[in-house]
Design an enzyme around this catalytic site. Structure first.
Site, short mmCIF file in Angstrom:
data_model
loop_
_atom_site.label_atom_id
_atom_site.label_comp_id
_atom_site.label_asym_id
_atom_site.label_seq_id
_atom_site.Cartn_x
_atom_site.Cartn_y
_atom_site.Cartn_z
N GLY A 25 0.83 -1.20 0.00
CA GLY A 25 0.00 0.00 0.00
C GLY A 25 0.86 1.24 0.00
CG ASP A 138 -5.86 5.30 5.93
OD1 ASP A 138 -6.55 5.85 5.05
OD2 ASP A 138 -4.88 4.58 5.66
#
Length: 881
Positions: A25, A138
């Site tokens: 990621g 997040d």
């Protein structure tokens, strides 16, 4: 995907064996690894090198470690974190499932019910974290894992850790904390002081995407997305998907408001709005009003419909006023039959709960991990299981009847779940005893805890001790009075010679006021105290809670209630319904032999009893079977020949229940546990019934078995909420602690045929799992055999396999090794959810040739009543006022 850095492999070699990359990621790369110490698969997330360079390792680890204390069913836990060479990493469980992102990539849009359920569960996890002052920062589909349909929020605290540890230097890496599509407007503007409402916004975006197929704002660049988030209105979800209900659209719209002050104040408020069909925001109300002002054809048709409804309502009211008065209610009794596959399980606490309005019964029945909660609606023919309640016991309702709370025995914690569907919440995280709790008004919970009776508000971290162990002896079974004017409880009264007494504590700090002798007491809104005596009588008497005294003499409602471990099955509604378990239940089962494919052979169709455990003799010719008689009053060990012939009773004293028979390796003697007063003693006797029983161990024992060579006896001590395993060498009485971890329950100890290993069950991880240690030097190592739950371990007679139950299946794990145990493949043999299962000791056994299994299969019988129901019980003679 990048290769595994050799420096990382070398730096973690003593703790983790990196196997392969799983994904990458914006901030980290994820690797699948083997936890060498605990023998389990884990996910190791390693921050990108450029990010690690600007972060201080010590500060990073300090910040992320704060998330290690988050324990919630929808939060992926943190196992470890640290620095290895130049790498910063953290370790989480490996979940063999998929991310929500993968599911959305495959399906694009989800069903409305499924999407709302996922969002509600995530909201529950966020609310729990927010109450512990941790903001995720997040939330996105990539950080929501799906395992067996259950969402798990990952990376809790990592964004905060990076932000705090890196400070302004983070911008130099070219990365931002958060993902543009899911950033709140305040995040997009670069604000660093965020609160729970920022996570609410992100979750609103995720739910919007699950329903529409894409986030509300899209652009060619991240900067373009952020600009739209800040300046543009949220596109109408109903345009994309007209079938979305009004309250769902309204709730999402409020979650996505630009100003934090206009959003929901908490994730829980967001979840409540999603669950409320009548929820509508002022903006939505104005939109509906505008539509009605334009006079669409739907609204014009609705006006005469409303007029007709009003006429019908007036007519119905007139009929109710003019119809003849109903006769007074009379007492109505009947028994509720539960089929074996849904029968009551466990007997150490109350197994039933009745909603305040009497419309729902919740009970402890069979489940994948042994037990779970079931709900029986008054207007339904069949009960249904309540998801997420594995390992539950001692259920009780919230005051409004919308939620049911329960004790998780393995974790010694209290949880609550909404019956209409919704997130699981934690009421009390630890320290709860088996006698459970009571849920009063305004979210006040009274709990029987290890330090006494305590009171706390739902979701609070601290509790007020009402009655300490220094004040009274063994306080149990709290029950709050409906008006909040005090709490009933029972204790061992010194003035009554140690007998149990029901008392009233009007308020903290005052002396408890004794009421009557009894095991359990409850107060009903009709003004009665209902209680159970030591002799099993169900009593009721008018009770004045303000004066703290009975207003009249008690009346016997029934006798012969089933009592085990001072627990009874008793539930009372506020509308005249009473339920209780009696000794009249006739539970029937049969003994069967299955092969490894699950093919069944009934041992003796004419012998059907309430069987509890079974043990195979070393020569394979007999079984030692625990039998409870048809009235549930006598428990005894019987010997049953496998080749044919009548069973004979081995233990004869009806006043001393005996159970959990095991064979001595010589095959001539059977050991068993016997209740003698408050003590459990391990006896042994010749299997042919000759001679007198003799004590096999000089201390209180709940479960025991011999090693294959007869040199050791391994046994479990303690009751349900305090279990430990020890072993004693019989020639010199040397005692070894096999598994006696403080604040952890360990049971079902069993020694391998070669005497070198001992398997047992522990709840140290929060769920029951199977572990193996060397024997007798148990401190030399430990290996986890099961993954995702495991109970009832049994060694194969060859010692090359370890059998156990997991998720309703019988598993066979290959095991081998000398000084180090190697766990090989794990094979699923056949379903066992149709057989008798129990968490705390094995209920089946393995044949001497390892080809078959002796199992107990419950049967459906016409007279197997478990619960008696009494409606309008206050009309009993002597009670009616």
């Amino acid at each position: 995907m990048s290769e595994i850095p050799p420096q990382l492999v070398a730096a973690l070699a003593d703790r983790y064996r990196i196997e392969r990359p799983l994904g990458a990621g914006g901030m980290a790369t994820v690797y699948l690894a083997e936890d060498l110490k605990h023998k389990r698969k884990v996910a190791v997330k390693v921050l990108r090198p450029e990010l690690s360079e600007v972060l201080g390792a010590e500060r990073f680890v300090q910040e992320i470690t704060t998330t290690a204390n988050l324990h919630h069913p929808h939060i992926l836990p943190l196992f470890d974190s640290g620095r290895a060479d130049s790498f910063l990493y953290y370790v989480m469980p490996f979940i063999d499932g998929e991310t929500l992102r993968a599911k959305l990539n495959r399906e694009k849009q989800l069903g409305i019910e499924e999407a709302v359920k996922i969002a509600t569960d995530v909201a529950d996890a966020l609310d729990y974290a927010h109450r512990h002052n941790i903001i995720h920062r997040d939330i996105k589909p990539e950080n929501i894992l799906l395992h067996d349909g259950r969402p798990l929020v990952a990376d809790f605290g990592i964004a905060l850790a990076v932000s705090v540890a890196g400070g302004t230097r983070i911008t130099g890496t070219g990365m931002s904390v958060g993902t543009p599509y899911y950033m709140s407007p305040e995040q997009a503007l670069g604000e660093r002081e965020l609160d729970a409402r920022s996570d609410v916004y992100a979750l609103g975006v995720v739910l919007y995407e699950m329903l529409s197929g894409s986030p509300p704002f899209a652009a060619a660049t991240g900067q373009g997305v952020l600009a739209k988030i800040i300046a543009e209105p949220v596109p109408s979800l109903r345009v994309e998907r007209p079938s979305v209900p009004d309250n769902i659209e309204s709730a999402i719209g409020m979650a996505l408001e630009k100003l934090p002050a206009d959003r929901f104040p908490s994730a829980k408020a967001f979840a409540d709005a999603l669950a409320n069909p009548g929820f509508v925001t002022p903006a939505r109300s104005r939109a509906v009003a505008a539509l009605r002002a334009r006079g669409s054809w739907r609204e014009r048709l609705a006006i005469p419909a409303l007029g007709l409804a009003a006429v019908l309502l007036v007519l119905a009211g007139w009929l109710m006023l003019t119809r003849p008065a109903e006769p007074e209610h009379t007492v109505l009794r009947y028994r509720m039959a539960l089929p074996p596959q849904q029968s009551l399980q466990r007997r150490y606490a109350s197994r039933i709960a009745l909603s305040p309005d009497g419309s729902r019964l919740v009970f402890v029945g069979p489940g994948p991990q042994g037990v779970q909660l079931w709900v029986q609606e008054r207007n339904a023919l069949e009960p249904t299981p309540i998801p997420g309640t594995d390992g539950a016991g001692a259920p009780f309702f919230s005051p409004d009847g919308q939620r049911v709370a329960f004790l998780n025995v393995g974790r010694q914690s209290l949880h609550a779940v909404a019956l209409e569907g919704g997130a699981m919440t934690v009421l009390v995280p630890s320290g709860v005893r088996r006698t459970g709790a009571s849920w009063g008004r305004e979210g006040i919970v009274y709990v029987d805890e290890t330090k006494g009776l305590v009171r706390l508000r739902e979701g609070a971290d601290s509790a007020t001790v009402l009655i300490g162990l220094d004040d009274v002896t063994d306080p149990r079974w709290p029950h709050q009075l409906p008006d909040g004017g005090g709490v009933l409880f029972t204790h061992a009264s010194s003035e009554a010679g140690g007998q149990r007494e029901i008392a009233l504590l009007a308020e903290p700090g005052r002396t408890a006021q004794p009421l009557v002798r009894g095991l359990v007491g409850m107060y009903t809104s009709e003004g009665y105290l209902v209680y159970v005596t030591v002799g099993g009588e169900l009593m009721a008497a008018p009770f004045d809670p303000r004066r703290g005294e009975l207003a009249d003499r008690p009346v016997v409602i029934t006798r012969n209630l089933e009592i085990q471990l001072d627990a009874v099955d008793l539930a009372v509604s506020h509308r005249g319904t009473l339920m209780y378990g009696t000794r009249a239940a006739t539970v029937r089962a049969e003994l069967v032999i299955t092969d490894r494919a699950g093919t069944v052979r009934v041992l003796d169709r004419d012998w059907q009893e309430n069987f509890q455990t079974v043990a195979w003799s070393p020569d394979g010719r007999k079984l030692a079977v625990t039998v409870i008689d048809s009235l549930g009053q006598q428990t005894a060990v019987w010997i049953k020949p496998i080749g044919g012939g009548l069973a004979t009773r081995l233990t004869l004293d009806p006043a001393e229940p005996s159970y959990r028979g095991v064979w001595h390796p010589g095959g001539q003697t059977v050991g068993y546990v016997t209740d003698r007063g408050d003590t459990r003693v391990f006896f042994q006797r010749r299997a042919d019934g000759s001679g007198e029983p003799r004590i096999g161990l000089g201390e209180s024992v709940n479960q025991a078995e011999w090693s294959r060579d007869g040199a050791w006896l391994i046994y479990r001590t303690g009751r349900v909420d305090d279990l430990d395993i020890f072993a004693q060498r019989l020639r010199d009485s040397l005692k070894v602690a096999v598994a006696a971890t403080p604040n952890v329950n360990e049971h079902s100890g069993t020694i391998s045929p070669d005497g070198r290993w001992v398997a047992f069950v522990s709840n140290r991880s929060g769920v029951w799992e199977i572990y193996v240690r060397p024997f007798p030097e148990t401190s030399r190592g430990e290996w986890q055999v099961s993954s995702g739950g495991g109970t009832e371990p049994r060694w194969s007679r060859s010692g090359r396999e370890l059998f156990y139950k997991q998720g309703g299946r019988l598993m066979a794990a290959e095991v081998r090794g000398d000084s180090i145990l190697v766990v090989g493949s794990r094979a699923s043999l056949f379903p066992v959810d149709i057989y008798y299962n129990f968490v705390f000791h094995p209920t089946y056994d393995v044949s001497p040739d390892d080809r078959g299994f002796a199992m107990i299969r419950p049967l459906s019988t016409s007279n197997s009543f478990d619960i008696t129901v009494v409606e309008h019980w206050t009309r009993e003679p002597g009670l009616a006022r």
